[in-house]
Design an enzyme around this catalytic site. Structure first.
Site, PDB file in Angstrom:
ATOM      1  N   THR A  73      16.546 -27.682 -30.879  1.00 51.32           N
ATOM      2  CA  THR A  73      16.612 -28.574 -31.352  1.00 51.32           C
ATOM      3  C   THR A  73      17.169 -28.586 -32.800  1.00 51.32           C
ATOM      4  OG1 THR A  73      17.178 -31.014 -30.347  1.00 51.32           O
ATOM      5  CG2 THR A  73      15.352 -29.938 -30.303  1.00 51.32           C
ATOM      6  N   ASP A  74      17.387 -29.579 -34.314  1.00 46.06           N
ATOM      7  CA  ASP A  74      17.126 -30.263 -34.504  1.00 46.06           C
ATOM      8  C   ASP A  74      15.910 -31.530 -34.266  1.00 46.06           C
ATOM      9  OD1 ASP A  74      18.760 -32.265 -33.590  1.00 46.06           O
ATOM     10  OD2 ASP A  74      20.445 -32.711 -34.980  1.00 46.06           O
ATOM     11  N   GLU A  75      15.349 -32.068 -33.498  1.00 46.15           N
ATOM     12  CA  GLU A  75      14.794 -33.214 -33.854  1.00 46.15           C
ATOM     13  C   GLU A  75      13.337 -32.106 -33.504  1.00 46.15           C
ATOM     14  OE1 GLU A  75      15.426 -35.308 -30.076  1.00 46.15           O
ATOM     15  OE2 GLU A  75      17.137 -35.302 -29.169  1.00 46.15           O
ATOM     16  N   TYR A 123       9.768 -35.334 -26.053  1.00 45.75           N
ATOM     17  CA  TYR A 123      10.872 -34.164 -25.979  1.00 45.75           C
ATOM     18  C   TYR A 123      11.151 -33.208 -27.549  1.00 45.75           C
ATOM     19  CZ  TYR A 123      15.402 -31.446 -26.447  1.00 45.75           C
ATOM     20  OH  TYR A 123      16.424 -30.639 -27.417  1.00 45.75           O
ATOM     21  N   LYS A 126       9.376 -28.945 -27.746  1.00 43.26           N
ATOM     22  CA  LYS A 126      10.547 -28.021 -27.981  1.00 43.26           C
ATOM     23  C   LYS A 126       9.934 -27.296 -29.288  1.00 43.26           C
ATOM     24  CE  LYS A 126      13.363 -26.446 -26.901  1.00 43.26           C
ATOM     25  NZ  LYS A 126      14.336 -25.704 -26.118  1.00 43.26           N
TER      26      LYS A 126
END
Length: 351
Positions: free
Chosen positions: A130-132, A156, A160
């Site tokens: 993810t970009d997060e 989260y 990741k």
């Protein structure tokens, strides 16, 4: 033709990927999924009896089950999508995110390494993330590139980011043939109702409040799920081992803008559900912001565009119209989830 093992194939992105592979390629697919609350077997109903598709209920934290799957299926490639992905849930209950996203990824890396120890030539391990992991951007900051440092702000995102580092380490240390993709917010058919777009569509049709954190001014880049699937296939088939590719939709929108667009569409497409209100926008409400809420995500996908000739086919306007129409046409699907599988559990506000 390849033999591809996909983790989390009963999820939103995984099921879209499997439908594409079985429908448009000759690849054989083994889908392993532990069938959590967000599993959607019906999303694979059109292809579940295809001779090139098989499913096994497996938790990626089960070493023995993973080993048996690799031994019997003998995959040429792994696409790792299995993950806990809802930010609100990670804030409330981070342990499951640590267990699945970090330890599960470790187990899968080890299983792949063991299976391919005799020869990894032609093998591929594609880790979907993810970009997060990059943290939050300010209004005038340039979009994330593959060179951005990691600054995860939620449990989260941290889980990741940890899994991404494991994948990189297994490539550098053990020469595992890995690839990594970091994507922006996905949307489209069969997305679980706790995510922003389906939640707002469903709440509106039920004349419930459309809750937005803060003032709804958080910015996200939106990627239609079928565009994401095409990008993943490109990376799997043509990407350079050891590389990371950012996948974005060129669609930066505030959460408020997204919800307003949904309301405008529903005003036209679902007038029968307008109960004593002039527009669904009257249902928009604002609530206390969540802890550590990132202000802006934005992806620069120029690397995958230039190196692999991929770009999204859907604009946000075309993609959101298809998505709203799909949820209108498939009310039986999400009604069952709300009334049965998900009964009594809290729907999060948004990703």
């Amino acid at each position: 033709m390849k033999r591809i093992l996909i983790t989390g194939g009963l999820g939103f992105i995984g099921s879209a990927l499997i439908r594409h592979l079985i429908t448009h390629t000759e690849h054989k697919v083994l889908n392993i999924d532990k069938e959590t609350y967000a599993a959607m077997p019906e999303a694979l109903a059109p292809i579940e009896n295809n001779e090139n598709y098989a499913f096994e209920k497996i938790d990626i934290n089960s070493d023995e089950s993973l080993k048996k799957a690799f031994t019997s299926f003998k995959p040429d490639a792994v696409i790792h999508l299995a993950a806990e992905s809802h930010v609100d849930r990670s804030i409330d209950s981070p342990a499951e995110f640590i267990n699945t996203n970090i330890l599960g990824t470790y187990n899968l890396l080890q299983a792949s390494r063991d299976a391919w120890s005799f020869s990894s030539e032609g093998k591929r391990f594609l880790h979907v993330t993810t970009d997060e992991v990059y943290g939050s951007l300010k209004q005038k900051d340039k979009p994330f590139t593959e060179e951005n440092k990691y600054y995860p702000n939620s449990p989260y995102a941290a889980s990741k980011a940890s899994s991404d580092h494991l994948v990189s380490a297994w490539h550098k240390t053990y020469n595992l043939p890995t690839l990594v993709t970091n994507c922006s917010n996905n949307y489209g058919p069969y997305q679980f109702p706790e995510k922003l777009i389906p939640l707002m569509i469903i709440n509106a049709l039920n004349n419930k409040p459309l809750p937005l954190y803060g003032k709804g001014n958080q910015i996200r880049d939106w990627l239609y799920v079928e565009d994401h699937v095409l990008a993943l296939v490109k990376v799997l088939e043509e990407g350079t081992v050891g590389e990371t590719y950012n996948i974005g939709g060129y669609n930066e929108k505030t959460n408020l803008e997204v919800v307003q667009m949904i309301c405008v569409l529903l005003d036209k497409l679902a007038q029968d559900s307008l109960n004593n209100i002039g527009s669904f926008q009257e249902l928009i409400t604002f609530t206390t912001d969540r802890p550590g809420h990132d202000q802006r995500y934005a992806i620069n996908p120029s690397k995958i565009t230039q190196k692999l000739d991929w770009s999204p086919k859907e604009s946000f306007e075309s993609g959101i119209h298809k998505t709203v129409q799909w949820y209108l046409n498939n009310q039986q699907w999400w009604s069952r989830i709300l009334n049965d599988t998900y009964q009594g559990q809290r729907l999060g506000l948004m990703k």
